[in-house]
Structures are given as structure tokens and as C-alpha cells.
Design an enzyme around this catalytic site. Structure first.
Site, PDB file in Angstrom:
ATOM      1  N   GLN A 133      36.077  46.324  40.414  1.00 24.48           N
ATOM      2  CA  GLN A 133      36.343  47.517  41.214  1.00 24.48           C
ATOM      3  C   GLN A 133      35.482  47.525  42.475  1.00 24.48           C
ATOM      4  O   GLN A 133      35.635  48.404  43.321  1.00 24.48           O
ATOM      5  CB  GLN A 133      36.051  48.769  40.388  1.00 24.48           C
ATOM      6  N   VAL A 135      33.704  46.178  46.082  1.00 26.18           N
ATOM      7  CA  VAL A 135      34.210  45.632  47.353  1.00 26.18           C
ATOM      8  C   VAL A 135      33.156  44.781  48.051  1.00 26.18           C
ATOM      9  O   VAL A 135      33.270  44.500  49.234  1.00 26.18           O
ATOM     10  CB  VAL A 135      34.666  46.791  48.283  1.00 26.18           C
ATOM     11  N   ASP A 136      32.125  44.353  47.290  1.00 29.73           N
ATOM     12  CA  ASP A 136      30.981  43.679  47.901  1.00 29.73           C
ATOM     13  C   ASP A 136      31.038  42.157  47.870  1.00 29.73           C
ATOM     14  O   ASP A 136      30.210  41.481  48.490  1.00 29.73           O
ATOM     15  CB  ASP A 136      29.672  44.150  47.259  1.00 29.73           C
ATOM     16  N   HIS A 151      40.075  46.977  44.249  1.00 25.90           N
ATOM     17  CA  HIS A 151      39.987  47.915  45.369  1.00 25.90           C
ATOM     18  C   HIS A 151      39.799  47.224  46.709  1.00 25.90           C
ATOM     19  O   HIS A 151      39.419  47.859  47.685  1.00 25.90           O
ATOM     20  CB  HIS A 151      38.859  48.921  45.123  1.00 25.90           C
ATOM     21  N   CYS A 213      47.992  44.856  68.487  1.00 29.39           N
ATOM     22  CA  CYS A 213      48.938  45.907  68.862  1.00 29.39           C
ATOM     23  C   CYS A 213      48.292  47.208  69.306  1.00 29.39           C
ATOM     24  O   CYS A 213      48.988  48.153  69.680  1.00 29.39           O
ATOM     25  CB  CYS A 213      49.888  46.201  67.683  1.00 29.39           C
ATOM     26  N   SER A 252      31.641  53.668  35.141  1.00 25.06           N
ATOM     27  CA  SER A 252      31.780  54.929  34.412  1.00 25.06           C
ATOM     28  C   SER A 252      33.221  55.175  33.995  1.00 25.06           C
ATOM     29  O   SER A 252      33.498  56.052  33.195  1.00 25.06           O
ATOM     30  CB  SER A 252      31.301  56.098  35.287  1.00 25.06           C
ATOM     31  N   LEU A 294      22.245  45.875  33.022  1.00 21.19           N
ATOM     32  CA  LEU A 294      23.216  44.786  32.948  1.00 21.19           C
ATOM     33  C   LEU A 294      22.579  43.406  33.051  1.00 21.19           C
ATOM     34  O   LEU A 294      22.915  42.498  32.279  1.00 21.19           O
ATOM     35  CB  LEU A 294      24.265  44.964  34.045  1.00 21.19           C
TER      36      LEU A 294
END
Length: 314
Positions: A133, A135-136, A151, A213, A252, A294
Site C-alpha cells: 500500500q 508509495v515509497d 496505491h 499538453c 492498520s 517489524l
């Protein structure tokens, strides 16, 4: 030179799983307390075919805060919604000023022991896949391959009009040129790469348009209120179907985009194991929740399995 349009009409992503702006949840049932027993995770990885689903909590040891844990960014920060971003030029200026500054911190972040352990499990053929999840890009930097970025990723930028994709580093160079000397001190950095700045610090920050554009540029990430591309959702569903177990790391599971894969695994009779220090919305579907940091937990699991973790990756 391509000029920016005064009234852009961004094209939204195709229909798919929508990221609802759910910022918190309240347990409706008594949840089992977390444990420090590594055995269920060790046993699942010993059997193989484990699908990893990771959240912001796996990156906290790399210096990127999570959303909802102790000291999480939601206590001081409301993430940008897709609706606000597309409707307001002021919102886009504020977002890009904050994100431009936050990008510098993200660029310095390095994989931690948790990311390295996941990559080690994959090299040892214990995993069937990795969904993140986040985006790093830290799973990939640690050596994980074929990661599904649920994501999206901050290292890409998309034009909402012509859909041309470009590297974030290219946009960063353009923003630096348009905003020389922009270097405010942020109060903090958030998991979405957004730095905490006041409106006064944002000031008259200049946003640049698409070079193709003149359209509105957006990071190739799924904002709250936006839909995850449906093919990506189906890819994740397939990974769940093909897995033997689901291992959730540092999430979570408040947002439905991740929770529904936990529900799917549970409905299909696949054991769900969660490593997260705090209770999660997925706990009722889990056979265990390991309430340990973790990096510590996954390194210990790797040691039990005799799997070397490469600390030099990234």
C-alpha cells in the site's frame, strides 16, 4: 512553449476500488490481544506460498512515519483528496509545494530490516508475491521483484489530460527551476510524501504544467477518494487466490483497499497473519497478530528459518 490551460478538465481514473477517506475506525467486537509468538509466522513461511501485504508501518524504521500508529501523521495532517486536488488550483499549489519538499526526504530514505527480510523471503522462494500500500518504492530498493504497488508510486507523474507518464525526478528539476531558493523547514514528513508546511511557507510556489499538453500533473498515486485501477485490483485478487496464506505487515487495514484482500483470504480459507504493534481492522479475520516492531520480528523469523538477510541491499 506549451502554455498551461486556465480551466483544465482532468480525466479521472477508470472505475475500480475507491479509496474512501476513512481516517479512523472503532472496533465493534473484542479483539484478541497481540502476541510475541513467532511460530505461526515461521510455520506459514516454512510451508511457502505466502503473499505479503504491506502498509506504512513497514517503512517507519526508514524514517517515514505511518498514518495511524503512535505519533502517526493523521494526528496533525489530513491527506489530500482527489476531489480537492482536481477542483482547486490553490489546493494543487499547496500540494505540490509540500510534496516537492517531502520528495527530498523520500529520496534519502533507505530500506530497513523489514524490507530486507521480505526480499530475503522471496529469494528463498517462501513468497508467492508482494502487494504494498506504500508509495515509497522501498521494497524494490531492498531487492523485491514484481511488487504490486496498490496505491501507485511517488516516483512517477501522470498528466490528468493526456495521460502521459514521466519520471518524478524530471518534475523535481522543473520545480526547482521555477522556485529557486524554496527551502522551508517542514514540521514533519508524511507517508504520502507530503511535508507539513503552513500556507505562509507555501507562499506563491509555482506549479508547472504537462510539457506535452499543458494539462494538470499529478503524482501517479491513488489519492483518498480516488479509484484504484481495476486491473490492479484484479491482479491482487488473483494473487490472493493463488496464495497459501496472507501475511500483513505494518497496516492498520483501516482503508478498504487493503482490508478487502484480508476478507477475501479469510473467505477462501487462507490463514491471515498480521504483524502490527497496534490492533487492526483485519484482526477478526486473522489467526494471529504479532505485536512486535517489524524489523525485529521479521529478522527473528528469518533467523529461525535459516534465511540470510542482506543488510547491504538498497
Amino acid at each position: 512553449m506549451v502554455r498551461a490551460r486556465r480551466d483544465p478538465s482532468p480525466i479521472s481514473y477508470p472505475c475500480g476500488m475507491r479509496m474512501r477517506p476513512t481516517l479512523s475506525w472503532t472496533p465493534t467486537t473484542d479483539l484478541l490481544p497481540g502476541t510475541t509468538d513467532l511460530e505461526p509466522v515461521v510455520d506459514a513461511l516454512s510451508a511457502g506460498g505466502v503473499l505479503v501485504l504491506s502498509g506504512a508501518g513497514i517503512s517507519t524504521e526508514s524514517g517515514i512515519p505511518d498514518y495511524r500508529g503512535e505519533g502517526g501523521s493523521l494526528s496533525r495532517h489530513t491527506p489530500m483528496t482527489y476531489q480537492d486536488f482536481t477542483a482547486s488550483e490553490h489546493a494543487r499549489r499547496r500540494y505540490w509545494a509540500r510534496s516537492h519538499l517531502g520528495w527530498r526526504t523520500f529520496g534519502r530514505a533507505r530500506p530497513n530490516a523489514g524490507h530486507l527480510a521480505v526480499a530475503a523471503f522471496a529469494r528463498d522462494a517462501r513468497l508467492s508475491g508482494v502487494i504494498t500500500q506504500n508509495v515509497d518504492g522501498l521494497h524494490q530498493a531492498a531487492g523485491s521483484e514484481g511488487v504490486v504497488e496498490l496505491h501507485g508510486s511517488l516516483d512517477r507523474v501522470v498528466c490528468l489530460s493526456c495521460r502521459v507518464m514521466s519520471p518524478r525526478r524530471e518534475l523535481a528539476r522543473r520545480l526547482e527551476a521555477e522556485n529557486p531558493g524554496f527551502d522551508p523547514v517542514a514540521a514533519g514528513i508524511n507517508p504520502d510524501g507530503d511535508a507539513d508546511l503552513t500556507d505562509a511557507q507555501v507562499g506563491d510556489f509555482r506549479v508547472v504544467p504537462c510539457v506535452e499538453c499543458g494539462g494538470v500533473l499529478k503524482p501517479d498515486v491513488v489519492f483518498f477518494g480516488e479509484a484504484v485501477p481495476p486491473q490492479r485490483v484484479e491482479d491482487c485478487r488473483r494473487l490472493v487466490r493463488e496464495s497459501a496464506a496472507l501475511l500483513v505487515l505494518g497496516s492498520s487495514l483501516t482503508v478498504m483497499s487493503g482490508l478487502r484482500f484480508v476478507r477475501q483470504a479469510s473467505q477462501e480459507g487462507k490463514p491471515v497473519l498480521i504483524v502490527n504493534r497496534d490492533p487492526t481492522r483485519g484482526d477478526p479475520h486473522a489467526v494471529t497478530r504479532l505485536a512486535l516492531p517489524l524489523g525485529t520480528a521479521l529478522t527473528a523469523v528469518a533467523e529461525r528459518l535459516g534465511i540470510p538477510v542482506d543488510g547491504s541491499a538498497g
